[in-house]
Write a protein that holds these residues in place. Structure first.
Motif, PDB file in Angstrom:
ATOM      1  N   ASN A 180      40.689  38.181  46.821  1.00  0.00           N
ATOM      2  CA  ASN A 180      39.587  38.657  45.972  1.00  0.00           C
ATOM      3  C   ASN A 180      39.941  39.990  45.332  1.00  0.00           C
ATOM      4  O   ASN A 180      39.668  40.239  44.149  1.00  0.00           O
ATOM      5  CB  ASN A 180      38.306  38.841  46.797  1.00  0.00           C
ATOM      6  CG  ASN A 180      37.669  37.528  47.200  1.00  0.00           C
ATOM      7  OD1 ASN A 180      38.008  36.489  46.665  1.00  0.00           O
ATOM      8  ND2 ASN A 180      36.752  37.588  48.139  1.00  0.00           N
ATOM      9  N   GLU A 181      40.526  40.863  46.123  1.00  0.00           N
ATOM     10  CA  GLU A 181      40.890  42.194  45.633  1.00  0.00           C
ATOM     11  C   GLU A 181      42.124  42.134  44.740  1.00  0.00           C
ATOM     12  O   GLU A 181      42.178  42.777  43.686  1.00  0.00           O
ATOM     13  CB  GLU A 181      41.130  43.135  46.819  1.00  0.00           C
ATOM     14  CG  GLU A 181      39.876  43.385  47.663  1.00  0.00           C
ATOM     15  CD  GLU A 181      40.160  44.149  48.939  1.00  0.00           C
ATOM     16  OE1 GLU A 181      41.353  44.475  49.186  1.00  0.00           O
ATOM     17  OE2 GLU A 181      39.203  44.425  49.687  1.00  0.00           O
ATOM     18  N   GLU A 182      43.101  41.330  45.143  1.00  0.00           N
ATOM     19  CA  GLU A 182      44.374  41.269  44.415  1.00  0.00           C
ATOM     20  C   GLU A 182      44.202  40.666  43.022  1.00  0.00           C
ATOM     21  O   GLU A 182      44.881  41.083  42.067  1.00  0.00           O
ATOM     22  CB  GLU A 182      45.368  40.433  45.224  1.00  0.00           C
ATOM     23  CG  GLU A 182      46.794  40.483  44.747  1.00  0.00           C
ATOM     24  CD  GLU A 182      47.498  41.784  45.103  1.00  0.00           C
ATOM     25  OE1 GLU A 182      48.571  42.024  44.523  1.00  0.00           O
ATOM     26  OE2 GLU A 182      46.985  42.556  45.934  1.00  0.00           O
ATOM     27  N   LEU A 183      43.294  39.690  42.896  1.00  0.00           N
ATOM     28  CA  LEU A 183      43.142  38.957  41.634  1.00  0.00           C
ATOM     29  C   LEU A 183      41.770  39.189  41.005  1.00  0.00           C
ATOM     30  O   LEU A 183      41.279  38.351  40.241  1.00  0.00           O
ATOM     31  CB  LEU A 183      43.368  37.460  41.876  1.00  0.00           C
ATOM     32  CG  LEU A 183      44.750  37.090  42.433  1.00  0.00           C
ATOM     33  CD1 LEU A 183      44.829  35.605  42.735  1.00  0.00           C
ATOM     34  CD2 LEU A 183      45.865  37.507  41.481  1.00  0.00           C
ATOM     35  N   ALA A 184      41.170  40.326  41.281  1.00  0.00           N
ATOM     36  CA  ALA A 184      39.836  40.637  40.757  1.00  0.00           C
ATOM     37  C   ALA A 184      39.809  40.542  39.242  1.00  0.00           C
ATOM     38  O   ALA A 184      40.726  40.996  38.550  1.00  0.00           O
ATOM     39  CB  ALA A 184      39.409  42.036  41.203  1.00  0.00           C
ATOM     40  N   GLY A 185      38.746  39.912  38.731  1.00  0.00           N
ATOM     41  CA  GLY A 185      38.570  39.780  37.291  1.00  0.00           C
ATOM     42  C   GLY A 185      39.279  38.587  36.676  1.00  0.00           C
ATOM     43  O   GLY A 185      39.180  38.372  35.460  1.00  0.00           O
ATOM     44  N   GLN A 186      39.964  37.793  37.489  1.00  0.00           N
ATOM     45  CA  GLN A 186      40.719  36.657  36.962  1.00  0.00           C
ATOM     46  C   GLN A 186      40.023  35.335  37.306  1.00  0.00           C
ATOM     47  O   GLN A 186      39.085  35.282  38.106  1.00  0.00           O
ATOM     48  CB  GLN A 186      42.138  36.655  37.541  1.00  0.00           C
ATOM     49  CG  GLN A 186      42.942  37.898  37.171  1.00  0.00           C
ATOM     50  CD  GLN A 186      44.389  37.801  37.592  1.00  0.00           C
ATOM     51  OE1 GLN A 186      45.032  36.758  37.407  1.00  0.00           O
ATOM     52  NE2 GLN A 186      44.928  38.877  38.157  1.00  0.00           N
TER      53      GLN A 186
END
Length: 201
Positions: free
Chosen positions: A138-144
């Motif tokens: 969730n944090e690594e790919l936030a906004g995707q």
């Protein structure tokens, strides 16, 4: 709220593996021909993602790799999204488990926290493992917009975290057929992240 960004996760279970229905867990069987067709049929023309995540097991990873190549989208193998280990039940059908273990199987599906299979990963440890992987990505790919190719148990635990269910209720609470799809939206606001199950099945 004007600064809100959203992350979308499409979750898809692998198709039928070679050998048909059985407890697999960490067994690394590839997809059957039907399984490949189920997965390809589940992806609609024109769908796009920013990133693909996959369980390390062949029944997920091989399809994720194919789709990554077709759509020119990066793919990452995420070890944390591996299926639960079913211990001594792995490789056995439900009928075989019922014959060998009696009511244990029914008790597991009713209350997995108190009736784990022999030598299996506990549902509590599995729930924690999936929760940690879910938070990390969730944090690594936030906004995707992300496609996660994984397993029935993994999807159950993800939805359990999203909906605030106990591990046992999450394990027993969802039907996840082969190539089933779900979608979760994560809204990132100044007040924290809000999770929403958009669709299932």
């Amino acid at each position: 709220m004007n600064d809100m960004t959203s992350t979308f996760f499409d979750l898809i279970r692998h198709g039928e593996p070679a050998g048909g229905h059985k407890y697999r867990g960490h067994r690394d069987d590839p997809l059957s021909e039907l399984g490949w067709q189920q997965m390809r049929d589940a992806i609609e023309d024109g769908e796009r993602w920013d990133h693909i995540l996959s369980s390390p097991l062949l029944r997920c990873r091989e399809f994720a790799s194919e789709l990554s190549t077709q759509l020119d989208i990066p793919v990452t193998v995420a070890e944390g999204f591996k299926e639960i280990c079913f211990g001594d039940w792995e490789g056995k059908t439900r009928e075989q488990v019922e014959q060998e273990y009696g009511d244990h199987q029914a008790n597991f599906w009713r209350d997995a926290e108190n009736h784990p299979p022999p030598n299996a990963e506990t549902i509590q440890d599995f729930h924690q493992r999936i929760g940690e992987a879910w938070q990390h990505w969730n944090e690594e790919l936030a906004g995707q917009k992300v496609l996660l190719v994984c397993h029935g148990g993994v999807i159950r635990m993800v939805l359990g975290h999203v909906l605030g269910l106990t591990p046992s209720n999450a394990m027993a609470g969802f039907q996840i057929p082969f190539a089933c799809r779900s979608q979760v939206r994560l809204d990132h606001t100044e007040f924290g992240t809000l999770s929403c199950l958009v669709k299932h099945g």
